[in-house]
Design a protein around this motif. Structure first.
Motif, PDB file in Angstrom:
ATOM      1  N   ARG A  86       0.740  -1.433  -0.078  1.00 46.70           N
ATOM      2  CA  ARG A  86       0.206   0.075  -0.005  1.00 46.70           C
ATOM      3  C   ARG A  86       0.921   1.209  -0.070  1.00 46.70           C
ATOM      4  N   PRO A  87       1.982   1.199   0.836  1.00 47.69           N
ATOM      5  CA  PRO A  87       2.888   2.578   0.839  1.00 47.69           C
ATOM      6  C   PRO A  87       3.541   2.598  -0.436  1.00 47.69           C
ATOM      7  N   VAL A  88       4.063   1.503  -0.854  1.00 51.25           N
ATOM      8  CA  VAL A  88       4.724   1.618  -2.264  1.00 51.25           C
ATOM      9  C   VAL A  88       3.695   2.163  -3.271  1.00 51.25           C
ATOM     10  N   GLY A  89       2.293   1.626  -3.324  1.00 56.37           N
ATOM     11  CA  GLY A  89       1.474   2.115  -4.353  1.00 56.37           C
ATOM     12  C   GLY A  89       1.154   3.612  -4.203  1.00 56.37           C
ATOM     13  N   ASP A  90       1.250   4.126  -3.033  1.00 59.33           N
ATOM     14  CA  ASP A  90       0.865   5.486  -2.795  1.00 59.33           C
ATOM     15  C   ASP A  90       1.914   6.272  -3.156  1.00 59.33           C
ATOM     16  N   GLU A  91       3.174   6.015  -2.862  1.00 59.02           N
ATOM     17  CA  GLU A  91       4.351   6.546  -3.283  1.00 59.02           C
ATOM     18  C   GLU A  91       4.417   6.480  -4.739  1.00 59.02           C
ATOM     19  N   PHE A  92       4.071   5.275  -5.517  1.00 58.43           N
ATOM     20  CA  PHE A  92       4.401   5.337  -7.031  1.00 58.43           C
ATOM     21  C   PHE A  92       3.488   6.628  -7.549  1.00 58.43           C
TER      22      PHE A  92
END
Length: 101
Positions: free
Chosen positions: A49-55
């Motif tokens: 989730r944080p990886v997707g958000d930062e993407f």
């Protein structure tokens, strides 16, 4: 559209909270995480989730998908093939959050 690591994403929808892993169903997420774990065992479901958000936060119409992947790997201390990030881009594209120039 076949998306590659050199494409430059642009946001179609602005001023929203990061959509994370929009457009990727549970089984696709499970497969993606499993593939990523082979390269970096630190990856877990809650990492995504944080990886997707930062993407999403890195999409500025200037950076390529490769540059975005490099930034995220550096920020989260991940050792991953940048090709994995294509699945996130495909989900956002399929959900009509992004396009490519």
């Amino acid at each position: 559209m076949i998306i590659n690591i050199n494409h430059i994403p642009i946001k179609i929808i602005l001023n929203i909270s990061p959509p994370g892993l929009a457009g990727i169903d549970f089984l696709e997420k499970k497969k993606l995480i499993s593939e990523m774990q082979k390269e970096d065992p630190k990856i877990i479901y809650d990492t995504m989730r944080p990886v997707g958000d930062e993407f999403w936060n890195n999409i500025d119409g200037i950076k390529t998908l490769k540059t975005i992947a490099e930034n995220i790997c550096f920020q989260f201390d991940l050792l991953l093939n940048h090709e994995h990030f294509l699945k996130i881009a495909e989900g956002l594209y399929k959900s009509k959050y992004i396009d490519f120039k």
